[in-house]
Design a protein around this motif. Sequence first.
Motif, PDB file in Angstrom:
ATOM      1  N   LEU A   1      29.401  22.342 -24.706  1.00  0.00           N
ATOM      2  CA  LEU A   1      29.243  20.897 -24.769  1.00  0.00           C
ATOM      3  C   LEU A   1      27.771  20.525 -24.826  1.00  0.00           C
ATOM      4  N   ASP A   2      27.409  19.626 -25.739  1.00  0.00           N
ATOM      5  CA  ASP A   2      26.121  18.944 -25.707  1.00  0.00           C
ATOM      6  C   ASP A   2      26.342  17.570 -25.077  1.00  0.00           C
ATOM      7  N   PHE A   3      25.400  17.130 -24.262  1.00  0.00           N
ATOM      8  CA  PHE A   3      25.555  15.812 -23.642  1.00  0.00           C
ATOM      9  C   PHE A   3      24.237  15.050 -23.696  1.00  0.00           C
ATOM     10  N   GLN A   4      24.345  13.738 -23.743  1.00  0.00           N
ATOM     11  CA  GLN A   4      23.158  12.908 -23.729  1.00  0.00           C
ATOM     12  C   GLN A   4      23.490  11.524 -23.183  1.00  0.00           C
ATOM     13  N   SER A   5      22.489  10.903 -22.598  1.00  0.00           N
ATOM     14  CA  SER A   5      22.655   9.552 -22.075  1.00  0.00           C
ATOM     15  C   SER A   5      21.276   8.925 -21.906  1.00  0.00           C
ATOM     16  N   TRP A   6      21.232   7.608 -22.008  1.00  0.00           N
ATOM     17  CA  TRP A   6      20.011   6.882 -21.705  1.00  0.00           C
ATOM     18  C   TRP A   6      20.373   5.495 -21.189  1.00  0.00           C
ATOM     19  N   PHE A   7      19.453   4.888 -20.476  1.00  0.00           N
ATOM     20  CA  PHE A   7      19.649   3.513 -20.047  1.00  0.00           C
ATOM     21  C   PHE A   7      18.310   2.792 -20.002  1.00  0.00           C
ATOM     22  N   ALA A   8      18.392   1.473 -20.081  1.00  0.00           N
ATOM     23  CA  ALA A   8      17.234   0.607 -19.903  1.00  0.00           C
ATOM     24  C   ALA A   8      17.615  -0.474 -18.905  1.00  0.00           C
TER      25      ALA A   8
END
Length: 408
Positions: A313-320
């Motif tokens: 699995l590749d995973f990614q996330s971001w928030f502002a």
Amino acid sequence: MKLPTPILLALAVNAVNAGAAEWRGLLDIRAVDSDAGRSFLDSGLAKTRYDENSPRLSIGQAVLRGDADLSDSISGTLELSADQQHRGVVDVREAFLTWSPVPDGAWKTRVRAGFFFAPTSVEIDYDSVGWVPKHTISSSAINSWIGEELRTNGVEWSARRLGRYSGAPYDVGVLAAVYTGNDPTGTLLAWRGWSISDRIAGRFESAKLADLPVYRPPSGILLKQWREIHPFREIDGKLGYYVGANMNFGTRLELAALHYDNLTDPRVVKDGQYGWRTRFDHISAVWRPYGQWELAMQSMRGDTLMGWNGVGLDFQSWFALASHPLGPGTAALRYDRFSTSEHDILPSDPNNETGYGVALAYDWPLAGNLSLMTEALLVRSDRSARVLIGEPQVQKERSLTISLRWRF
């Protein structure tokens, strides 16, 4: 489990015999209205802590933290927690010793040993109690995952060079750590996905997975996998590590980066739990441009592997997140994006997902040590594995939470 035990004993003996511990606490009473499907805490695949069947009134969390000076340069910290959804009554959230020698020049160093959170969040007030967000009730997807599946059970060294000693307009820091445990890290991301919650796992807690066919008896492909996982367990006897760097331009701009790798052997299975080789890179920034505005950003990208590419699995996330005082309190708005993308050999075990979340919160200080925080939360996600347990593939979850907090 080997590292925390002597630390807990040392802290307890010091606090009782020397009477030198400073105790602080947090009691959080919640009122919640949610239309979400079955929560991940009830073996569902919804993204939020509370669902339409959750109690409308509950104890969100109760935390007690003790800090004790054991010598001029060594201190100890013990933090205990409990809530109504906890598996067990009271658990350990953190327990560690800190050595902070008196600086001799521009460099200031610190060593921590025990069970503690790595410095990976710009949402959290590390000087407060409970590892809770400063401006919202829920954490971002990144920090929700960290709160449930990651904890340093080892030794962390950090050093900071103060700019005022050389006339530089910035401070710069570096850190490195080695640890045991965290070998199952990645299990929740693969088989449950991201969440947006403020649920923090205790040291001895287990988490229950959804009843997915891939490990369901008698015909599941991965029958060695239990539905109960212990996030901080050591499986292969190998150490993991992380390294990082940070830079501060006064209080105006804060930058940080970290690389994490648990170095777990993904072929090892022990006590119903596979090892997961999980690694990620993380960057963050906090900018205070003018007035009392605060803008925070955090991004993570990584991958996890279990078995001979049984689950990959590749995973990614971001928030502002933006916050600013408004009236008697502080208003905050956060936007999250998250996704996972599988690349393994088991098409019958789909683990792809995409989603986003929006949180609007207001923190209103009341008399004394009381505060009232409200949060409206919307999470939309698409996860194909939901149809395997009779849930809709695409879900939109809405909740309104009111939190009365007493800090003592």
